[in-house]
Design a protein around this motif. Structure first.
Motif, short mmCIF file in Angstrom:
data_model
loop_
_atom_site.label_atom_id
_atom_site.label_comp_id
_atom_site.label_asym_id
_atom_site.label_seq_id
_atom_site.Cartn_x
_atom_site.Cartn_y
_atom_site.Cartn_z
N GLN A 21 0.83 -1.21 0.00
CA GLN A 21 0.00 0.00 0.00
C GLN A 21 0.86 1.26 0.00
O GLN A 21 0.57 2.22 -0.69
N ARG A 22 1.92 1.24 0.78
CA ARG A 22 2.83 2.39 0.83
C ARG A 22 3.50 2.61 -0.52
O ARG A 22 3.63 3.74 -0.98
N ALA A 23 3.91 1.53 -1.17
CA ALA A 23 4.53 1.65 -2.49
C ALA A 23 3.54 2.24 -3.48
O ALA A 23 3.90 3.12 -4.29
N ALA A 24 2.30 1.80 -3.42
CA ALA A 24 1.28 2.34 -4.32
C ALA A 24 1.06 3.83 -4.07
O ALA A 24 0.97 4.62 -5.01
N LEU A 25 1.01 4.23 -2.81
CA LEU A 25 0.83 5.64 -2.50
C LEU A 25 2.01 6.49 -2.98
O LEU A 25 1.81 7.60 -3.50
N VAL A 26 3.23 5.98 -2.82
CA VAL A 26 4.41 6.70 -3.30
C VAL A 26 4.34 6.86 -4.81
O VAL A 26 4.56 7.96 -5.34
N MET A 27 4.04 5.79 -5.52
CA MET A 27 4.00 5.87 -6.98
C MET A 27 2.86 6.76 -7.46
O MET A 27 3.03 7.52 -8.43
N LEU A 28 1.73 6.70 -6.80
CA LEU A 28 0.61 7.59 -7.17
C LEU A 28 0.96 9.05 -6.94
O LEU A 28 0.64 9.91 -7.75
N GLU A 29 1.66 9.33 -5.84
CA GLU A 29 2.06 10.71 -5.55
C GLU A 29 3.10 11.20 -6.55
O GLU A 29 3.03 12.34 -7.02
N LEU A 30 4.06 10.37 -6.88
CA LEU A 30 5.04 10.74 -7.91
C LEU A 30 4.33 11.02 -9.22
O LEU A 30 4.60 12.02 -9.89
N SER A 31 3.39 10.16 -9.59
CA SER A 31 2.63 10.32 -10.83
C SER A 31 1.81 11.60 -10.81
O SER A 31 1.81 12.36 -11.78
N ARG A 32 1.12 11.84 -9.69
CA ARG A 32 0.29 13.04 -9.57
C ARG A 32 1.11 14.30 -9.76
O ARG A 32 0.68 15.26 -10.37
N ARG A 33 2.34 14.29 -9.27
CA ARG A 33 3.22 15.47 -9.38
C ARG A 33 4.05 15.46 -10.66
O ARG A 33 4.90 16.33 -10.84
N ASP A 34 3.84 14.47 -11.50
CA ASP A 34 4.59 14.33 -12.75
C ASP A 34 6.09 14.22 -12.48
O ASP A 34 6.91 14.85 -13.14
N LEU A 35 6.43 13.41 -11.47
CA LEU A 35 7.82 13.15 -11.10
C LEU A 35 8.14 11.68 -11.37
O LEU A 35 7.23 10.85 -11.47
N SER A 36 9.42 11.39 -11.44
CA SER A 36 9.81 9.99 -11.63
C SER A 36 11.02 9.65 -10.77
O SER A 36 11.72 10.54 -10.28
#
Length: 177
Positions: A21-36
């Protein structure tokens, strides 16, 4: 013949829904901010990249992953100066920082995170001695050191995944939208 696992990281960590769940939240937040992000892994052997890339629908938030297990791979793949390894050892803050910086330079990611350590027993008794680093473009690289102790390879690798997520979550909390 060596048996190969056909399971995803999600399958192998099925008992750790909190980590997934934490990994999913991190990836969603990176995606939301257009970061990689890019990863540079040694003792985790690519487990962290697998964890992040198991998150569906946010593949653009993961740029690349480097598994540089041997000293030679750290030199070839990440551009680590051999003198740095000779002077400080492959398991050191200096090499963890150089790994993160190298992954950042060799990718188009906004962040790169690294881990190098001893997941199993060593003659020197350094099992569980692990160094981490997180690099960001046009910013400084931060390091972290953990001494987990002799907890076994699998447990130490799992703890490393948690620390890597901690570091990214902390960094994201400091970055403005």
């Amino acid at each position: 013949m060596i048996a190969r696992s056909k399971h995803t990281m999600r399958d192998r960590l099925s008992d750790s829904s909190e980590l997934l769940q934490r990994a999913a939240l991190v990836m969603l937040e990176l995606s939301r901010r257009d970061l990689s992000i890019a990863t540079a892994e040694s003792c985790t052997g690519g487990d962290f990249a697998a964890l992040l890339t198991d998150v569906e629908g946010v593949s653009h938030a993961f740029d690349s992953g480097f598994v540089a297990y041997s000293d030679d791979a750290k030199i070839r793949c990440l551009g680590i100066d051999p003198k740095l390894i000779a002077e400080h050892g492959a398991v050191s803050r200096e090499v963890a920082v150089a790994m993160a910086d190298g992954a950042l330079q060799r990718s188009s990611a906004n962040f790169a995170i690294s881990v190098t350590g001893f997941a199993g027993p060593t003659e020197e008794g350094r099992e569980g001695d692990v160094h981490f680093a997180l690099a960001a473009r046009q910013d400084w690289t931060v390091g972290r050191h953990e001494k987990f102790g002799p907890l076994g390879r699998g447990t130490i690798r799992g703890l490393c995944l948690r620390v890597l997520l901690d570091m990214i979550e902390e960094r994201l909390s400091q970055v403005n939208d």
